[in-house]
Write a protein that holds these residues in place. Sequence first.
Motif, mmCIF file in Angstrom:
data_model
loop_
_atom_site.group_PDB
_atom_site.id
_atom_site.type_symbol
_atom_site.label_atom_id
_atom_site.label_comp_id
_atom_site.label_asym_id
_atom_site.label_seq_id
_atom_site.Cartn_x
_atom_site.Cartn_y
_atom_site.Cartn_z
ATOM 1 N N VAL A 50 0.825 -1.205 0.000
ATOM 2 C CA VAL A 50 0.000 0.000 0.000
ATOM 3 C C VAL A 50 0.859 1.255 0.000
ATOM 4 C CG1 VAL A 50 -1.697 1.334 1.309
ATOM 5 C CG2 VAL A 50 -1.964 -1.129 1.084
ATOM 6 N N ASN A 57 -0.115 5.102 -4.730
ATOM 7 C CA ASN A 57 0.092 4.084 -3.707
ATOM 8 C C ASN A 57 -0.554 2.783 -4.188
ATOM 9 O OD1 ASN A 57 -2.710 4.003 -2.959
ATOM 10 N ND2 ASN A 57 -2.405 5.754 -1.603
ATOM 11 N N PHE A 59 -3.270 1.254 -3.238
ATOM 12 C CA PHE A 59 -4.720 1.354 -3.460
ATOM 13 C C PHE A 59 -5.018 2.011 -4.799
ATOM 14 C CE2 PHE A 59 -5.186 1.289 1.349
ATOM 15 C CZ PHE A 59 -5.647 -0.016 1.384
ATOM 16 N N ASP A 60 -4.275 3.073 -5.122
ATOM 17 C CA ASP A 60 -4.449 3.733 -6.420
ATOM 18 C C ASP A 60 -4.189 2.745 -7.548
ATOM 19 O OD1 ASP A 60 -4.851 6.217 -5.119
ATOM 20 O OD2 ASP A 60 -2.693 6.679 -5.208
ATOM 21 N N ALA A 62 -4.316 -0.581 -7.453
ATOM 22 C CA ALA A 62 -5.359 -1.605 -7.498
ATOM 23 C C ALA A 62 -6.633 -1.087 -8.162
ATOM 24 C CB ALA A 62 -5.664 -2.109 -6.091
ATOM 25 N N ARG A 63 -7.001 0.170 -7.865
ATOM 26 C CA ARG A 63 -8.191 0.759 -8.502
ATOM 27 C C ARG A 63 -8.002 0.887 -10.014
ATOM 28 N NH1 ARG A 63 -8.706 3.458 -3.534
ATOM 29 N NH2 ARG A 63 -7.275 5.137 -4.097
ATOM 30 N N VAL A 76 -4.104 -6.758 -2.355
ATOM 31 C CA VAL A 76 -3.377 -5.631 -1.779
ATOM 32 C C VAL A 76 -2.994 -6.041 -0.364
ATOM 33 C CG1 VAL A 76 -3.514 -3.222 -1.073
ATOM 34 C CG2 VAL A 76 -4.671 -3.989 -3.158
#
Length: 80
Positions: A50, A57, A59-60, A62-63, A76
């Motif tokens: 993360v 990062n 999360f960004d 993964a999105r 993640v």
Amino acid sequence: MVAEDEFILRMEAADTLADAGFKVLEVATADAALRYLQEKDGVDLLFTDVNMPGDLNGFDLAREVAARWPVTLPPVCPRS
């Protein structure tokens, strides 16, 4: 693909995935991972930290992966 900025953790994750039969690409940042994914049009599995240096990062990342390549599995793994 393993996206992890800490070398030892990246190496351990990559070794584990390679032992499971995956061909593994290692990158140190989410930015580098996204650049590679854009050039190669995705991967089968994404293992990402993360908190990493750079503009993105985990999360960004993964999105973005979920939006652009919905068949990619994006685990993640945050550190505690």
